[in-house]
Design a protein around this motif. Sequence first.
Motif, PDB file in Angstrom:
ATOM      1  N   THR A  65       0.816  -1.220   0.000  1.00  0.00           N
ATOM      2  CA  THR A  65       0.000   0.000   0.000  1.00  0.00           C
ATOM      3  C   THR A  65       0.852   1.272   0.000  1.00  0.00           C
ATOM      4  O   THR A  65       0.326   2.356   0.224  1.00  0.00           O
ATOM      5  N   TYR A  66       2.154   1.138  -0.210  1.00  0.00           N
ATOM      6  CA  TYR A  66       3.018   2.306  -0.302  1.00  0.00           C
ATOM      7  C   TYR A  66       2.495   3.226  -1.414  1.00  0.00           C
ATOM      8  O   TYR A  66       2.044   2.730  -2.437  1.00  0.00           O
ATOM      9  N   PRO A  67       2.559   4.525  -1.292  1.00  0.00           N
ATOM     10  CA  PRO A  67       3.083   5.345  -0.195  1.00  0.00           C
ATOM     11  C   PRO A  67       2.049   5.728   0.870  1.00  0.00           C
ATOM     12  O   PRO A  67       2.284   6.653   1.634  1.00  0.00           O
ATOM     13  N   PHE A  68       0.925   5.028   0.909  1.00  0.00           N
ATOM     14  CA  PHE A  68      -0.077   5.408   1.913  1.00  0.00           C
ATOM     15  C   PHE A  68       0.237   4.800   3.271  1.00  0.00           C
ATOM     16  O   PHE A  68      -0.282   5.214   4.294  1.00  0.00           O
ATOM     17  N   ASN A  69       1.088   3.776   3.258  1.00  0.00           N
ATOM     18  CA  ASN A  69       1.620   3.248   4.511  1.00  0.00           C
ATOM     19  C   ASN A  69       3.135   3.351   4.458  1.00  0.00           C
ATOM     20  O   ASN A  69       3.720   3.289   3.379  1.00  0.00           O
ATOM     21  N   PRO A  70       3.784   3.499   5.619  1.00  0.00           N
ATOM     22  CA  PRO A  70       5.231   3.739   5.612  1.00  0.00           C
ATOM     23  C   PRO A  70       6.027   2.502   5.206  1.00  0.00           C
ATOM     24  O   PRO A  70       5.553   1.378   5.386  1.00  0.00           O
ATOM     25  N   PRO A  71       7.242   2.686   4.685  1.00  0.00           N
ATOM     26  CA  PRO A  71       8.114   1.542   4.419  1.00  0.00           C
ATOM     27  C   PRO A  71       8.607   0.961   5.747  1.00  0.00           C
ATOM     28  O   PRO A  71       8.647   1.667   6.762  1.00  0.00           O
ATOM     29  N   LYS A  72       8.947  -0.327   5.736  1.00  0.00           N
ATOM     30  CA  LYS A  72       9.468  -0.957   6.964  1.00  0.00           C
ATOM     31  C   LYS A  72      10.995  -0.895   6.895  1.00  0.00           C
ATOM     32  O   LYS A  72      11.599  -1.503   6.020  1.00  0.00           O
ATOM     33  N   VAL A  73      11.574  -0.142   7.827  1.00  0.00           N
ATOM     34  CA  VAL A  73      13.019   0.087   7.775  1.00  0.00           C
ATOM     35  C   VAL A  73      13.677  -0.415   9.051  1.00  0.00           C
ATOM     36  O   VAL A  73      13.156  -0.222  10.143  1.00  0.00           O
ATOM     37  N   LYS A  74      14.823  -1.106   8.911  1.00  0.00           N
ATOM     38  CA  LYS A  74      15.630  -1.424  10.101  1.00  0.00           C
ATOM     39  C   LYS A  74      17.115  -1.382   9.747  1.00  0.00           C
ATOM     40  O   LYS A  74      17.492  -1.487   8.574  1.00  0.00           O
ATOM     41  N   PHE A  75      17.933  -1.224  10.778  1.00  0.00           N
ATOM     42  CA  PHE A  75      19.378  -1.180  10.588  1.00  0.00           C
ATOM     43  C   PHE A  75      19.917  -2.596  10.429  1.00  0.00           C
ATOM     44  O   PHE A  75      19.598  -3.478  11.218  1.00  0.00           O
ATOM     45  N   LEU A  76      20.730  -2.811   9.404  1.00  0.00           N
ATOM     46  CA  LEU A  76      21.427  -4.092   9.281  1.00  0.00           C
ATOM     47  C   LEU A  76      22.771  -4.010   9.987  1.00  0.00           C
ATOM     48  O   LEU A  76      23.229  -4.972  10.583  1.00  0.00           O
ATOM     49  N   THR A  77      23.388  -2.826   9.951  1.00  0.00           N
ATOM     50  CA  THR A  77      24.638  -2.603  10.659  1.00  0.00           C
ATOM     51  C   THR A  77      24.325  -2.399  12.144  1.00  0.00           C
ATOM     52  O   THR A  77      23.406  -1.663  12.470  1.00  0.00           O
ATOM     53  N   LYS A  78      25.051  -3.075  13.000  1.00  0.00           N
ATOM     54  CA  LYS A  78      24.802  -2.912  14.436  1.00  0.00           C
ATOM     55  C   LYS A  78      25.186  -1.499  14.883  1.00  0.00           C
ATOM     56  O   LYS A  78      26.207  -0.962  14.439  1.00  0.00           O
ATOM     57  N   ILE A  79      24.342  -0.935  15.753  1.00  0.00           N
ATOM     58  CA  ILE A  79      24.568   0.450  16.172  1.00  0.00           C
ATOM     59  C   ILE A  79      24.145   0.618  17.627  1.00  0.00           C
ATOM     60  O   ILE A  79      23.219  -0.034  18.100  1.00  0.00           O
ATOM     61  N   TRP A  80      24.872   1.478  18.334  1.00  0.00           N
ATOM     62  CA  TRP A  80      24.598   1.763  19.764  1.00  0.00           C
ATOM     63  C   TRP A  80      23.901   3.109  19.839  1.00  0.00           C
ATOM     64  O   TRP A  80      24.548   4.158  19.726  1.00  0.00           O
ATOM     65  N   HIS A  81      22.561   3.081  19.973  1.00  0.00           N
ATOM     66  CA  HIS A  81      21.774   4.307  19.907  1.00  0.00           C
ATOM     67  C   HIS A  81      20.463   4.074  20.682  1.00  0.00           C
ATOM     68  O   HIS A  81      19.852   3.026  20.554  1.00  0.00           O
ATOM     69  N   PRO A  82      20.038   5.069  21.490  1.00  0.00           N
ATOM     70  CA  PRO A  82      18.853   4.861  22.333  1.00  0.00           C
ATOM     71  C   PRO A  82      17.584   4.493  21.554  1.00  0.00           C
ATOM     72  O   PRO A  82      16.717   3.797  22.072  1.00  0.00           O
ATOM     73  N   ASN A  83      17.445   4.982  20.315  1.00  0.00           N
ATOM     74  CA  ASN A  83      16.201   4.752  19.587  1.00  0.00           C
ATOM     75  C   ASN A  83      16.288   3.602  18.585  1.00  0.00           C
ATOM     76  O   ASN A  83      15.390   3.393  17.798  1.00  0.00           O
ATOM     77  N   ILE A  84      17.417   2.876  18.638  1.00  0.00           N
ATOM     78  CA  ILE A  84      17.583   1.751  17.726  1.00  0.00           C
ATOM     79  C   ILE A  84      18.011   0.538  18.543  1.00  0.00           C
ATOM     80  O   ILE A  84      18.905   0.646  19.385  1.00  0.00           O
ATOM     81  N   SER A  85      17.342  -0.573  18.314  1.00  0.00           N
ATOM     82  CA  SER A  85      17.645  -1.762  19.098  1.00  0.00           C
ATOM     83  C   SER A  85      19.053  -2.246  18.785  1.00  0.00           C
ATOM     84  O   SER A  85      19.413  -2.453  17.625  1.00  0.00           O
ATOM     85  N   SER A  86      19.872  -2.431  19.849  1.00  0.00           N
ATOM     86  CA  SER A  86      21.244  -2.886  19.628  1.00  0.00           C
ATOM     87  C   SER A  86      21.238  -4.354  19.209  1.00  0.00           C
ATOM     88  O   SER A  86      22.235  -4.858  18.710  1.00  0.00           O
ATOM     89  N   GLN A  87      20.129  -5.048  19.432  1.00  0.00           N
ATOM     90  CA  GLN A  87      20.040  -6.465  19.074  1.00  0.00           C
ATOM     91  C   GLN A  87      19.477  -6.680  17.677  1.00  0.00           C
ATOM     92  O   GLN A  87      20.021  -7.443  16.901  1.00  0.00           O
ATOM     93  N   THR A  88      18.356  -6.007  17.364  1.00  0.00           N
ATOM     94  CA  THR A  88      17.652  -6.319  16.113  1.00  0.00           C
ATOM     95  C   THR A  88      17.762  -5.221  15.060  1.00  0.00           C
ATOM     96  O   THR A  88      17.444  -5.457  13.898  1.00  0.00           O
ATOM     97  N   GLY A  89      18.171  -4.029  15.453  1.00  0.00           N
ATOM     98  CA  GLY A  89      18.226  -2.933  14.503  1.00  0.00           C
ATOM     99  C   GLY A  89      16.898  -2.239  14.281  1.00  0.00           C
ATOM    100  O   GLY A  89      16.792  -1.349  13.439  1.00  0.00           O
ATOM    101  N   ALA A  90      15.869  -2.648  15.030  1.00  0.00           N
ATOM    102  CA  ALA A  90      14.554  -2.015  14.892  1.00  0.00           C
ATOM    103  C   ALA A  90      14.644  -0.552  15.305  1.00  0.00           C
ATOM    104  O   ALA A  90      15.368  -0.193  16.237  1.00  0.00           O
ATOM    105  N   ILE A  91      13.877   0.292  14.595  1.00  0.00           N
ATOM    106  CA  ILE A  91      13.990   1.737  14.798  1.00  0.00           C
ATOM    107  C   ILE A  91      12.713   2.292  15.414  1.00  0.00           C
ATOM    108  O   ILE A  91      11.611   1.913  15.024  1.00  0.00           O
ATOM    109  N   CYS A  92      12.886   3.210  16.367  1.00  0.00           N
ATOM    110  CA  CYS A  92      11.731   3.905  16.922  1.00  0.00           C
ATOM    111  C   CYS A  92      11.754   5.331  16.382  1.00  0.00           C
ATOM    112  O   CYS A  92      12.528   6.165  16.854  1.00  0.00           O
ATOM    113  N   LEU A  93      10.945   5.581  15.368  1.00  0.00           N
ATOM    114  CA  LEU A  93      10.906   6.913  14.775  1.00  0.00           C
ATOM    115  C   LEU A  93       9.477   7.179  14.325  1.00  0.00           C
ATOM    116  O   LEU A  93       8.875   6.354  13.640  1.00  0.00           O
ATOM    117  N   ASP A  94       8.946   8.336  14.753  1.00  0.00           N
ATOM    118  CA  ASP A  94       7.515   8.584  14.521  1.00  0.00           C
ATOM    119  C   ASP A  94       7.112   8.542  13.046  1.00  0.00           C
ATOM    120  O   ASP A  94       6.069   8.034  12.705  1.00  0.00           O
TER     121      ASP A  94
END
Lengths: 202, 504
Positions: A65-94
């Motif tokens: 249903t893009y662009p009426f629903n957002p794309p599903k995005v996650k980090f593949l590269t591991k990153i140390w960041h409060p809004n990104i899961s250090s385990q799965t790369g899942a992102i918390c962004l409004d």
Amino acid sequence: MSNIALTRIQREFKEVIKSDEVKNCQIKLEPFEDNFTHLKGEIIGPPDTPYQGGKYTLDIVIPETYPFNPPKVKFLTKIWHPNISSQTGAICLDILKDQWAAAMTLRTVLLSLQALMSAAEPDDPQDAVVATQFKQHPEIFRSTASFWAYVYAEAPRNEKMKEYEEKLKQLQEMGFHEKNSRITALSSKNWDLQAAMEFLLP
Amino acid sequence: MEIDDDLLANSDAGTEDDDEFVELAPEQTSAMDGMDPEEFPYDVLALEQVVTLMVDIIKEVRNVVEIPATTTRILLNHFKWDKEKLIETYYESDPDRIFADAHLISPSRKVAIACSKREIKPRYSVKENGEYVCEICYASVPEQLMSGLECGHRFCISCWTHYLTTKIMDEGMGQTISCAAHNCDILVDDETVMKLLSDSHVKLKYQHLITNSFVECNRLLRWCPTPDCGHVIKGQYVSDKPVTCRCGHTFCFACGQNWHDPVKCSILRKWIKKCDDDSETSNWIAANTKECPKCRSIIEKDGGCNHMVCKKCRFDFCWVCLGPWEPHGSSWYNCNRYDEDEAKRARSAQEKSRAALQRYLFYCNRYMNHMQSLKLENKLYASVRDKMEEMQKHNMSWIEVQFLKKAVDVLCQCRQTLMHTYVFAFYLRKNNQSIIFETNQRDLEQATEQLSEYLEREITQEVLRDIKQKVQDKSRYCESRRNVLLKHVHEGYENELWEYLDNI
């Protein structure tokens, strides 16, 4: 994939390729497969952040249903960041959730992610451990984040890393062979060797 | 084909899907439907009457504040359909601020924006060979196929339709859909939505969402809780009073639960929550089967009366307390009391919690029992109907046999009341008034069970006159006992005689 989604993605590719950010090697976008539903994005760690000089790969899945629903995005590269899961790369962004607007593009998503890397939101965390460290020990957070950037995202080395590598080695000598879990354990325990060891023990 | 854009009269005459808003013939009902002169005044509204009511409120506000209907609707929704509050706020504070809070462009500013349109447009849509580029699908479209709100953001009509359909069908949004542009919180008005949608399914869903939010927001409106009923009760003020929908369902106007006199909404809510929390245990305990106290045969109760006769060993016992029936038959009916002293004796913490559970189960058991019986009375209605026909064959007129149906009505009312007296009693602290209450409860319960038994009896030619007398006497007695009990509880409320147990 619906017609409108396909046209959009094709146009967006053109837009990204033409954009100034690509010219400056800030962002990159390429298809994973031929069919534009699964894409690979890349962003450069923004300057004056612990991620500076790092290369971060993103996994982007375009919904039907893009662009009426957002794309599903996650980090593949591991990153140390409060809004990104250090385990799965899942992102918390409004904007990847309820604040998504149909007029936004993958380019804006990538740029927003870069902005998120420069300005974390520790009060709305994805990774509680990282967020706690960010608030209570900002110094340790910064050096940990740049260590992760060095290890996982090809960012340049700095002085502090010698100390961290030493601790990793000590843990390895104790018989903990998995590198990623050693790093996670030490990072989560503010680089306290004893605590990290207890964390790793079953 | 002529397209009618009006939200409320909207229907594409040629489409195959029925548009309920139009298909439902406007029922001409008297304004004071369920009104009893002494009781709580209320109306039962069909769906289209709700829509009319909504339109009337919009008109009324419009006449005062003089803003467009679509804007008024969004404003009213913002104020939870409290028109007085809207009008008051509108005149007491800055209207522009109210519009901003409600995510609207102020009508006074619209003129200004219209004048500066030329400057705004290029900001949002790039002109290419005399055509505009839609920022959602990137297609070049002629200007007449672009659409947008007062905020100035413009997208092609096909994208708008997709966008609105996603919001309505996937996310269930009605009144709160904002402009498709990023960071733009200007709300899409209903007129625009109806203009941009073409699928009648989506339109219908949108209308439902709008009506639903109107009813949900409005304190004086309540949906009938019966599944698929679709009627709305309109009260003149909020009060815990019984209302009866056109579908026949009677419920509490304040909380929407089945009518629960004498217990208050708040206590009932607490009770229902407790029942839900403890459902595993109580379901297990209060399951449909019980063992015969003498021979341990598994027995399922399939009628309303508590007088059980075991098929196997012929033991007469009471379904509720599982004791012998003998004392119940006489005046010694002690099934509705919980021995508080027993609980006090429970010393250790474990015993205490056990006692609490036992106490709860005591009340829950009786509550469930009446609820179960109440459900079974539907069967009784059917069997009573047969009996009434049978009696008419035995030289009784139609009017003479109506007492039976009336008696079942009374029986159901009494069960409904009794059911809730156990909820009330569960939270009640023991005092002199509570003893009177329990006596009333016992009286009513005993009479109700007797009435239930009479109604289940075989009616033969010989006993017919006798039964009629008994049933009539008993149902009148039940009715008066019920009134006495309710009156006593209500007086207790007025004079603040009831004390409640805390920590339950």
